[in-house]
Design a protein around this motif. Structure first.
Motif, short mmCIF file in Angstrom:
data_model
loop_
_atom_site.label_atom_id
_atom_site.label_comp_id
_atom_site.label_asym_id
_atom_site.label_seq_id
_atom_site.Cartn_x
_atom_site.Cartn_y
_atom_site.Cartn_z
N THR A 44 0.83 -1.21 0.00
CA THR A 44 0.00 0.00 0.00
C THR A 44 0.86 1.26 0.00
O THR A 44 0.57 2.23 -0.72
CB THR A 44 -0.94 0.01 1.23
OG1 THR A 44 -1.78 -1.14 1.18
CG2 THR A 44 -1.79 1.26 1.25
N LEU A 45 1.92 1.27 0.79
CA LEU A 45 2.82 2.43 0.85
C LEU A 45 3.49 2.68 -0.49
O LEU A 45 3.76 3.83 -0.85
CB LEU A 45 3.87 2.23 1.95
CG LEU A 45 3.34 2.12 3.38
CD1 LEU A 45 4.47 1.84 4.35
CD2 LEU A 45 2.57 3.37 3.78
N ALA A 46 3.75 1.61 -1.24
CA ALA A 46 4.38 1.76 -2.56
C ALA A 46 3.40 2.27 -3.60
O ALA A 46 3.81 2.84 -4.63
CB ALA A 46 4.97 0.42 -3.02
N LEU A 47 2.10 2.09 -3.36
CA LEU A 47 1.07 2.42 -4.34
C LEU A 47 0.29 3.69 -4.04
O LEU A 47 -0.40 4.22 -4.92
CB LEU A 47 0.07 1.27 -4.44
CG LEU A 47 0.44 0.08 -5.31
CD1 LEU A 47 -0.50 -1.07 -5.06
CD2 LEU A 47 0.38 0.50 -6.78
N MET A 48 0.37 4.20 -2.82
CA MET A 48 -0.56 5.23 -2.39
C MET A 48 -0.40 6.57 -3.11
O MET A 48 -1.30 7.40 -3.08
CB MET A 48 -0.47 5.42 -0.87
CG MET A 48 0.88 5.91 -0.37
SD MET A 48 0.92 5.98 1.46
CE MET A 48 -0.13 7.42 1.79
N HIS A 49 0.73 6.80 -3.78
CA HIS A 49 0.92 8.05 -4.54
C HIS A 49 0.68 7.84 -6.04
O HIS A 49 1.02 8.71 -6.84
CB HIS A 49 2.32 8.62 -4.28
CG HIS A 49 3.44 7.72 -4.72
ND1 HIS A 49 3.58 6.44 -4.25
CD2 HIS A 49 4.46 7.91 -5.59
CE1 HIS A 49 4.65 5.89 -4.81
NE2 HIS A 49 5.19 6.76 -5.63
N ASP A 50 0.08 6.70 -6.39
CA ASP A 50 -0.32 6.40 -7.77
C ASP A 50 0.86 6.53 -8.74
O ASP A 50 0.84 7.34 -9.67
CB ASP A 50 -1.46 7.33 -8.20
CG ASP A 50 -2.13 6.86 -9.48
OD1 ASP A 50 -2.02 5.65 -9.80
OD2 ASP A 50 -2.75 7.69 -10.17
N PRO A 51 1.90 5.70 -8.56
CA PRO A 51 3.09 5.81 -9.41
C PRO A 51 2.85 5.34 -10.84
O PRO A 51 2.00 4.48 -11.08
CB PRO A 51 4.10 4.89 -8.71
CG PRO A 51 3.25 3.88 -8.01
CD PRO A 51 2.02 4.62 -7.57
N GLN A 52 3.59 5.92 -11.79
CA GLN A 52 3.53 5.47 -13.18
C GLN A 52 4.33 4.19 -13.39
O GLN A 52 4.00 3.39 -14.26
CB GLN A 52 4.07 6.56 -14.11
CG GLN A 52 3.06 7.62 -14.50
CD GLN A 52 3.16 8.84 -13.63
OE1 GLN A 52 4.15 9.02 -12.93
NE2 GLN A 52 2.15 9.67 -13.63
N VAL A 53 5.39 4.02 -12.62
CA VAL A 53 6.24 2.82 -12.69
C VAL A 53 6.25 2.17 -11.31
O VAL A 53 6.54 2.84 -10.31
CB VAL A 53 7.68 3.16 -13.13
CG1 VAL A 53 8.54 1.91 -13.15
CG2 VAL A 53 7.68 3.85 -14.48
N LEU A 54 5.93 0.89 -11.26
CA LEU A 54 5.87 0.19 -9.98
C LEU A 54 6.82 -1.00 -10.01
O LEU A 54 6.73 -1.86 -10.88
CB LEU A 54 4.45 -0.28 -9.71
CG LEU A 54 4.18 -0.93 -8.36
CD1 LEU A 54 4.50 0.03 -7.22
CD2 LEU A 54 2.73 -1.38 -8.27
#
Length: 201
Positions: free
Chosen positions: A128-138
């Motif tokens: 969730t912490l990796a996704l919460m800022h809506d990244p273009q590259v994950l």
């Protein structure tokens, strides 16, 4: 994201020997390899956590990184982690984090201390912490460790949704599980990435 000629070594032990990789928008890709093949090293370099011996990594836009080792503070609650990262990312609210928590099925743990959570639930927070800022590259390193079967399925649904929204998602694993869910697949072997044929039709 574009990677060209990335090399890395730990003293005399060479781990990466000229890795080339191009990750296009709207692609769900995977990198597999044996334990110790250098997958985590490669991901740390792609995320900027580790400087390569030589080579170039270029990416545009926001990126999210979910490391294999969960880095959380056991004395803080889930919400305190979210609030901390909200400030770090400069976000106006926690709407996206709450959406991801709902998808992964752990919204009821918001006020729990991380130290009392199971390994799988801590991994949900890590993601969730990796996704919460809506990244273009994950970039995801063994992202489903500790997940039960239902959460594992939810993870792949989430990853597919990100891909369909035009995001670039790279999943790294030591085993080639569910490769039919991937658009592209590489194998890291002896420090070199080998491209396999397109997985999905």
């Amino acid at each position: 994201m574009e990677v060209r000629g990335v090399h890395h070594a730990y003293r005399r032990r060479v781990v990466l020997r000229g890795v080339d990789l191009r990750l296009r928008a709207g692609v769900l890709a995977g990198v597999v390899g044996e334990n110790g093949a250098g997958k985590s090293t490669l991901l740390k370099i792609l995320a900027g956590e580790l400087r390569p011996g030589r080579g170039v990594v270029r990416h545009r836009g926001r990126f999210g990184y979910c490391p294999q080792r969960v880095v959380l503070n056991g004395s803080l609650t889930v919400r305190q982690h979210l609030e901390f990262f909200k400030v770090a990312f400069g976000l106006a609210d926690l709407r996206r984090a709450e959406e991801v928590m709902d998808v992964l099925g752990f919204a009821e743990y918001t006020n729990e201390r991380v130290g009392v959570l199971s390994g799988g639930t801590r991994q949900k927070l890590n993601l969730t912490l990796a996704l919460m800022h809506d990244p273009q590259v994950l970039l995801l390193d063994e992202p489903y460790q500790g997940f039960d079967w239902d959460t594992y399925q939810r993870f792949w649904d989430l990853a597919a949704g990100l891909r369909d929204a035009g995001r670039s998602v790279l999943v790294v694993s030591h085993l080639a599980y569910d490769i039919d869910r991937l658009d592209e697949l590489w194998r890291l072997d002896e420090g070199v990435l080998h491209r396999r044929e397109t997985v999905t039709a």
